[in-house]
Enzyme design. Structure first.
Site, PDB file in Angstrom:
ATOM      1  N   ASP A  54       0.440  -1.250  -0.041  1.00 47.33           N
ATOM      2  CA  ASP A  54      -0.131   0.267   0.121  1.00 47.33           C
ATOM      3  C   ASP A  54       0.753   1.653   0.084  1.00 47.33           C
ATOM      4  OD1 ASP A  54       0.879  -0.288   2.868  1.00 47.33           O
ATOM      5  OD2 ASP A  54      -0.825   0.375   3.257  1.00 47.33           O
ATOM      6  N   ASP A  92      -1.446  -5.777  -0.136  1.00 53.15           N
ATOM      7  CA  ASP A  92      -1.448  -5.465   1.076  1.00 53.15           C
ATOM      8  C   ASP A  92      -3.226  -4.782   1.346  1.00 53.15           C
ATOM      9  OD1 ASP A  92       0.896  -5.296   2.625  1.00 53.15           O
ATOM     10  OD2 ASP A  92       1.367  -3.243   2.300  1.00 53.15           O
ATOM     11  N   LYS A 111      -1.565  -9.244   2.965  1.00 51.50           N
ATOM     12  CA  LYS A 111      -0.497  -9.093   4.194  1.00 51.50           C
ATOM     13  C   LYS A 111      -0.591  -7.971   4.373  1.00 51.50           C
ATOM     14  CE  LYS A 111       3.587  -6.055   3.219  1.00 51.50           C
ATOM     15  NZ  LYS A 111       3.152  -4.310   4.251  1.00 51.50           N
ATOM     16  N   GLU A 132      -0.639  -5.517   8.127  1.00 56.24           N
ATOM     17  CA  GLU A 132      -0.745  -4.747   9.782  1.00 56.24           C
ATOM     18  C   GLU A 132      -0.755  -4.673  10.938  1.00 56.24           C
ATOM     19  OE1 GLU A 132       0.800   0.302   9.078  1.00 56.24           O
ATOM     20  OE2 GLU A 132       1.174  -0.837   7.342  1.00 56.24           O
ATOM     21  N   GLU A 187       9.625  -4.343   9.509  1.00 61.02           N
ATOM     22  CA  GLU A 187      10.167  -2.861   9.587  1.00 61.02           C
ATOM     23  C   GLU A 187      10.564  -2.019  10.326  1.00 61.02           C
ATOM     24  OE1 GLU A 187       7.062  -0.776   7.247  1.00 61.02           O
ATOM     25  OE2 GLU A 187       8.564   0.825   6.867  1.00 61.02           O
TER      26      GLU A 187
HETATM   27  O1  KIV Z   1       4.149  -0.875   1.395  1.00 58.97           O
HETATM   28  C1  KIV Z   1       4.518  -1.192   1.179  1.00 58.97           C
HETATM   29  O2  KIV Z   1       5.601  -1.566   0.402  1.00 58.97           O
HETATM   30  C2  KIV Z   1       5.115  -2.518   2.194  1.00 58.97           C
HETATM   31  C3  KIV Z   1       6.358  -2.788   2.574  1.00 58.97           C
HETATM   32  C4  KIV Z   1       7.411  -1.732   2.561  1.00 58.97           C
HETATM   33  C5  KIV Z   1       7.003  -3.748   3.733  1.00 58.97           C
HETATM   34  O3  KIV Z   1       4.482  -2.785   3.467  1.00 58.97           O
END
Ligand code: KIV
Length: 270
Positions: free
Chosen positions: A47, A86, A116, A118, A185
């Site tokens: 994202d 994401d 993915k 967070e 991260e």
């Molecule tokens: O959104 C993204 O690109 C990420 C990476 C930086 C891990 O979550």
């Protein structure tokens, strides 16, 4: 895993701890995905596209529809790397059912292999719920950009004992909940190292030291497609911004001087 000539598609079961670090890059578009696909293990439709592609101040403005459109483009252009998409801010935090509905939509409409999102301990039950419904989840802990309103709020995690314990507990909770891999991260090396040696799933670091089982970077950072300041954790492997600027200056000068298009670019001329 990840050899240049290998065309075998990478599966979730291939993303494991091993002697060779896992290589991950972000990709947001089909042409870029096609270029990166043979050389990486994971293409992450992050994202971060909200800031990198759309010019938002933070990733919080990204919508599910944006992630699906970019995710589908990347999947169409890749045949080797595992594509992970994401889940954007607001699409998974309300309830496990909300997360499942939106994760299923992302997987169905993009064809990606995993999602993915967070979150540490607080998101562990959601990771478990999705895993129980056959949705592979990559976790993301440490610095979590969706939790800060602008990039100026980004702070390296794990510097004090309390924070270090929290990041460690987050990693353990997400791994035990059934995530297949974990992005760490912006976290100090000792904490990233301790996490990596204490959980069974592979860790993929960004600004989290070589102690991780793999590395991820934002492709525009790697290629130098911007002119702003480069944070310390990024290594630029190319400087494309001045090359792009020079090409565009040359194009503009040619058009203004009527040098382009020339006879070789025209139809119906002798
Ligand atoms: O959104 C993204 O690109 C990420 C990476 C930086 C891990 O979550």
């Amino acid at each position: 895993m990840g050899a240049q000539t290998e065309v075998k598609p990478i599966k979730i079961k291939d993303i494991v701890k091993g002697a060779t670090p896992i290589v991950c890059l972000t990709a947001y578009t089909a042409p870029m995905a096609k270029l990166l696909d043979p050389y990486v293990d994971i293409l992450l439709v992050g994202d971060s596209l909200g800031m990198v592609v759309y010019g938002f101040e933070s990733t919080r403005h990204v919508t599910l529809d944006m992630m699906i459109a970019h995710g589908a483009a990347v999947v169409r252009a890749s045949s080797h790397a595992l594509v992970v998409v994401d889940m954007p801010f607001g699409s998974y935090e309300v309830s496990n059912e909300q997360a499942l509905l939106n994760a299923a939509r992302i997987m169905k409409e993009t064809g990606c292999a995993a999602v993915k999102f967070e979150g540490g301990s607080v998101m562990a039950s959601t990771v478990k719920y999705l895993a129980q419904h056959q949705i592979p989840v990559m976790g993301h802990i440490g610095l979590m950009p969706q939790s800060v309103k602008t990039s100026k709020g980004y702070k390296i995690q794990g510097r004090d004992d309390l924070q270090a314990q929290q990041v460690m507990a987050d990693a353990k909770a997400i791994a035990e909940a059934g995530a297949f891999a974990l992005v760490i991260e912006g976290t100090i090396e000792p904490v990233a190292r301790a996490i990596t040696s204490s959980i069974t799933i592979p860790t993929i670091g960004i600004g989290a030291s070589p102690a991780c089982d793999g590395q991820v970077l934002v492709i525009d950072d790697v290629l130098g497609i911007f002119t702003e300041f480069t944070p310390r954790f990024i290594k630029r492997y190319a400087e494309l911004a001045p090359i792009i600027q020079e090409a565009v200056q040359n194009y503009a000068a040619d058009v203004r001087a009527r040098r382009f298009p020339g006879p070789e670019h025209c139809f119906g001329t002798k």
